[in-house]
Scaffold this motif. Structure first.
Motif, PDB file in Angstrom:
ATOM      1  N   LEU A 166      -6.415   2.236   4.589  1.00 44.17           N
ATOM      2  CA  LEU A 166      -5.029   1.828   4.414  1.00 44.17           C
ATOM      3  C   LEU A 166      -4.737   1.355   3.000  1.00 44.17           C
ATOM      4  CD1 LEU A 166      -4.383  -0.037   7.790  1.00 44.17           C
ATOM      5  CD2 LEU A 166      -3.856   2.334   7.173  1.00 44.17           C
ATOM      6  N   SER A 169      -3.898   6.136  -0.299  1.00 42.65           N
ATOM      7  CA  SER A 169      -2.674   6.845   0.084  1.00 42.65           C
ATOM      8  C   SER A 169      -2.902   7.578   1.395  1.00 42.65           C
ATOM      9  CB  SER A 169      -2.267   7.825  -1.027  1.00 42.65           C
ATOM     10  OG  SER A 169      -1.996   7.139  -2.231  1.00 42.65           O
ATOM     11  N   PRO A 171      -2.315   9.080   5.141  1.00 40.58           N
ATOM     12  CA  PRO A 171      -1.136   9.625   5.820  1.00 40.58           C
ATOM     13  C   PRO A 171      -0.627   8.626   6.844  1.00 40.58           C
ATOM     14  CG  PRO A 171      -3.143  10.663   6.640  1.00 40.58           C
ATOM     15  CD  PRO A 171      -3.540   9.830   5.456  1.00 40.58           C
ATOM     16  N   ALA A 172       0.641   8.761   7.213  1.00 42.69           N
ATOM     17  CA  ALA A 172       1.191   7.892   8.255  1.00 42.69           C
ATOM     18  C   ALA A 172       0.310   7.981   9.498  1.00 42.69           C
ATOM     19  CB  ALA A 172       2.621   8.325   8.582  1.00 42.69           C
ATOM     20  N   ALA A 173       0.251   6.875  10.247  1.00 41.32           N
ATOM     21  CA  ALA A 173      -0.694   6.768  11.366  1.00 41.32           C
ATOM     22  C   ALA A 173      -0.595   7.941  12.328  1.00 41.32           C
ATOM     23  CB  ALA A 173      -0.459   5.460  12.105  1.00 41.32           C
ATOM     24  N   ASN A 174       0.618   8.405  12.619  1.00 39.74           N
ATOM     25  CA  ASN A 174       0.746   9.491  13.591  1.00 39.74           C
ATOM     26  C   ASN A 174       0.389  10.852  13.017  1.00 39.74           C
ATOM     27  OD1 ASN A 174       2.986   9.478  11.924  1.00 39.74           O
ATOM     28  ND2 ASN A 174       4.361  10.261  13.501  1.00 39.74           N
TER      29      ASN A 174
END
Length: 276
Positions: A166, A169, A171-174
């Protein structure tokens, strides 16, 4: 008022690892059975189905267990103190059991097709369930495959840590599982020649055990008659630690700590404001 999130405990985490790995293997071993025994598809369909299987398996298990789905991931995280050692053996057991059960399901479902393609259940279709040096046909032997498994798994862990850190960079969690699936597709397309890119001890040993119990008497050996089953176990465990270690040294130590806020952009100078 929303109910507080339940803490799954170790049993819940093991169930998630079992289920996620089972999903992974249902797609991965299933596609190899379809290509090798059924004659439908090719190397690209194998690479894509394995990657999609990883994506779906991670989506299944991530919320509960972190979705390791791979003893090499579990072991590497424990070595670098990101994961409790007391959970290592249970996670590995659950992952291997999930792979074993999934392979039994594939074996059962493809009974007739495998019997027609290879009535003696020989080396010809052994690769449906477990990997072989040089994919059973190319001039690669044990140590070449061992080298390959170290390198391939090092790449896997290096990039997984980059994608899940985290502080980086990420990716978004989903979207994380989707990108990790693409990583496995890329490894399959670039590193699948020498040893079939097992890069996961549970992925290889669970289905290998299932094939042995269902008629593949030579499951523990390669096409040269050499004992081979240890290569996709030991190679990935070593490679995973090397890849995670390289990430920590080359990238991780230069990132801000989780508590440290990112540095703000410097205030614009008068000249910059005037020319904007």
């Amino acid at each position: 008022m929303a109910e507080p999130r339940k803490i799954p405990g170790l049993a819940g985490e093991m169930a998630a690892e079992f289920a996620g790995t089972m999903i992974l293997i249902l797609f991965g071993v299933g596609v190899v059975a379809q290509v090798v025994a059924g004659g439908i598809g090719d190397h690209d369909s194998i690479s894509w189905a394995w990657g999609i299987g990883v994506t779906l398996g991670v989506y299944v298990a991530a919320r509960v267990s972190g979705a390791h789905l791979n003893p090499a991931v579990t072991f590497a995280l424990a070595v670098f103190k990101d994961f409790s050692w007391r959970k290592v053996a249970p996670y590995m057991l659950a992952q291997t059991a999930g792979a074993f059960i999934a392979a039994l399901i594939v074996r059962w479902n493809y009974t007739e097709v495998l019997a027609k393609a290879d009535p003696g259940h020989t080396i010809k279709t052994q690769g449906v369930f477990s990997t072989l040096p040089g994919n059973g046909t190319l001039p690669v032997h044990t140590m070449g495959a061992f080298r390959d498994q170290i390198i391939g798994t090092a790449i896997l862990l290096f990039v997984i840590l980059a994608l899940t850190d985290l502080r980086n960079s990420a990716p978004a969690a989903n979207l994380g599982p989707f990108v990790i699936g693409l990583l496995v597709v890329a490894i399959g397309m670039a590193w699948g020649t020498d040893a079939g890119y097992a890069i996961n001890p549970a992925r290889d040993f669970g289905p290998r055990l299932a094939s042995f119990f269902t008629g593949y008497g030579g499951a523990w050996r390669d096409q040269y008659g050499e004992i081979y089953f240890w290569v996709p176990i030991i190679g990935p465990l070593i490679g995973g630690v090397l890849g995670a270690g390289l990430y920590k040294v080359l990238i991780g130590r230069f990132l801000p700590s989780a508590e440290e806020p990112p540095e703000p952009d410097p205030a614009p100078t008068r000249t910059e404001l005037e020319t904007a």
